[in-house]
Each structure stands twice: as structure tokens, then as C-alpha cells.
Design an enzyme around this catalytic site. Sequence first.
Site, PDB file in Angstrom:
ATOM      1  N   THR A  93     -43.065 -20.254 -22.711  1.00  0.00           N
ATOM      2  CA  THR A  93     -43.138 -21.521 -21.971  1.00  0.00           C
ATOM      3  C   THR A  93     -43.739 -21.341 -20.587  1.00  0.00           C
ATOM      4  O   THR A  93     -44.293 -22.286 -20.032  1.00  0.00           O
ATOM      5  CB  THR A  93     -41.738 -22.164 -21.836  1.00  0.00           C
ATOM      6  OG1 THR A  93     -40.867 -21.254 -21.166  1.00  0.00           O
ATOM      7  CG2 THR A  93     -41.171 -22.519 -23.199  1.00  0.00           C
ATOM      8  N   HIS A  98     -43.829 -12.124 -18.661  1.00  0.00           N
ATOM      9  CA  HIS A  98     -42.482 -11.764 -18.221  1.00  0.00           C
ATOM     10  C   HIS A  98     -41.755 -11.111 -19.379  1.00  0.00           C
ATOM     11  O   HIS A  98     -41.984 -11.432 -20.547  1.00  0.00           O
ATOM     12  CB  HIS A  98     -41.707 -12.990 -17.729  1.00  0.00           C
ATOM     13  CG  HIS A  98     -41.731 -14.151 -18.679  1.00  0.00           C
ATOM     14  ND1 HIS A  98     -42.803 -14.998 -18.769  1.00  0.00           N
ATOM     15  CD2 HIS A  98     -40.828 -14.584 -19.590  1.00  0.00           C
ATOM     16  CE1 HIS A  98     -42.569 -15.913 -19.687  1.00  0.00           C
ATOM     17  NE2 HIS A  98     -41.377 -15.692 -20.214  1.00  0.00           N
TER      18      HIS A  98
HETATM   19  P1  5GP Z   1     -40.346 -17.936 -22.113  1.00  0.00           P
HETATM   20  O1  5GP Z   1     -39.811 -19.091 -22.915  1.00  0.00           O
HETATM   21  O2  5GP Z   1     -41.693 -18.289 -21.494  1.00  0.00           O
HETATM   22  O3  5GP Z   1     -40.370 -16.627 -22.826  1.00  0.00           O
HETATM   23  O4  5GP Z   1     -39.318 -17.716 -20.938  1.00  0.00           O
HETATM   24  C1  5GP Z   1     -39.324 -18.448 -19.763  1.00  0.00           C
HETATM   25  C2  5GP Z   1     -37.980 -18.240 -19.110  1.00  0.00           C
HETATM   26  O5  5GP Z   1     -38.085 -18.625 -17.764  1.00  0.00           O
HETATM   27  C3  5GP Z   1     -36.864 -19.088 -19.744  1.00  0.00           C
HETATM   28  O6  5GP Z   1     -35.832 -18.224 -20.182  1.00  0.00           O
HETATM   29  C4  5GP Z   1     -36.415 -19.994 -18.599  1.00  0.00           C
HETATM   30  O7  5GP Z   1     -35.017 -20.192 -18.588  1.00  0.00           O
HETATM   31  C5  5GP Z   1     -36.889 -19.246 -17.361  1.00  0.00           C
HETATM   32  N1  5GP Z   1     -37.246 -20.085 -16.237  1.00  0.00           N
HETATM   33  C6  5GP Z   1     -38.065 -21.171 -16.255  1.00  0.00           C
HETATM   34  N2  5GP Z   1     -38.199 -21.679 -15.017  1.00  0.00           N
HETATM   35  C7  5GP Z   1     -37.456 -20.885 -14.201  1.00  0.00           C
HETATM   36  C8  5GP Z   1     -37.202 -20.909 -12.788  1.00  0.00           C
HETATM   37  O8  5GP Z   1     -37.694 -21.744 -12.032  1.00  0.00           O
HETATM   38  N3  5GP Z   1     -36.389 -19.941 -12.308  1.00  0.00           N
HETATM   39  C9  5GP Z   1     -35.834 -18.989 -13.112  1.00  0.00           C
HETATM   40  N4  5GP Z   1     -35.037 -18.092 -12.513  1.00  0.00           N
HETATM   41  N5  5GP Z   1     -36.051 -18.942 -14.431  1.00  0.00           N
HETATM   42  C10 5GP Z   1     -36.843 -19.879 -14.970  1.00  0.00           C
END
Ligand code: 5GP
Length: 112
Positions: A93, A98
Site C-alpha cells: 500500500t 519497507h
Molecule cells: P504495506 O501494506 O505497504 O506492506 O505496509 C504498509 C504499512 O505501513 C502498513 O502496515 C500500515 O499500517 C503502515 N503505515 C501506513 N501509514 C503509516 C504511517 O503514517 N505511520 C506508520 N507508523 N505506519 C504507517
Amino acid sequence: MDCIFCKIANGEIPATKVYEDDTVLAFNDLEPQAPSHILVIPKAHIASAADITPENSAVISHIFEVIAKIAKDNNFNDGFRVVNNCGDSAGQTVKHIHFHLMAGRDFTWPAG
Ligand code: 5GP
Ligand code: ZN
């Protein structure tokens, strides 16, 4: 560039930092999926794991050194999981690479 993790890396958006050095930042996930759920990122923008090249890959190996250090410092002795979601179908997302470092519970495999 309107990238939320670049903004966290440069201090524009606050985060609870777990580790920081010149090139890598680790901070707590906003919506933890485990008792410990830390995101480890390069400070420089790389969009996804599909964008790792010979020119930018050094920071990725450094990230795994940092993960080992965080795991040791936080006594993740029972094990931990490292997850990278790459691309939409994998559930990425935030388009700044990361690594999710999760610990404190048992994890199932294969991951859904
Ligand atoms: P993905 O779904 O891209 O692998 O992981 C994105 C992660 O970023 C999700 O686990 C979400 O909770 C975290 N996340 C999104 N926006 C923020 C933010 O503004 N601050 C923090 N600390 N985590 C975030
Ligand atoms: Zn970024």
C-alpha cells in the site's frame, strides 16, 4: 514527491522510532499486526523490491543487519518474521520499500 515514508524519514510526519542511522530508519507500524511490528526502510526512496539494482542494493543488505540488531536488542529470541509486500497483488500500500519486522506471537505459514 508525495511519499508518506519519505516524509517520516525527513521528519515531516512523526513516527515512533526504534532505530536510526544515516541511511536506515525503523519505526513502529501504525496498525500493528503483532505485539511487536516494526517497519524498516531506507531513508532514500526506492519504490519496491522490484526496483532494487546494483546501484542501490547496499542499503538493502544494511537493512538486514539492522533487522538482526533490532531483533537482538528486543530479545526476539523465539523468532520473528520479516515481510516485504511488492506490488498491488501482494498488498503493497505504501510505494516506498519497507520490511515488516514482526515478533511476539506465532505466525502461520504459508502466509495468506
Ligand atoms: P504495506 O501494506 O505497504 O506492506 O505496509 C504498509 C504499512 O505501513 C502498513 O502496515 C500500515 O499500517 C503502515 N503505515 C501506513 N501509514 C503509516 C504511517 O503514517 N505511520 C506508520 N507508523 N505506519 C504507517
Ligand atoms: Zn519515499
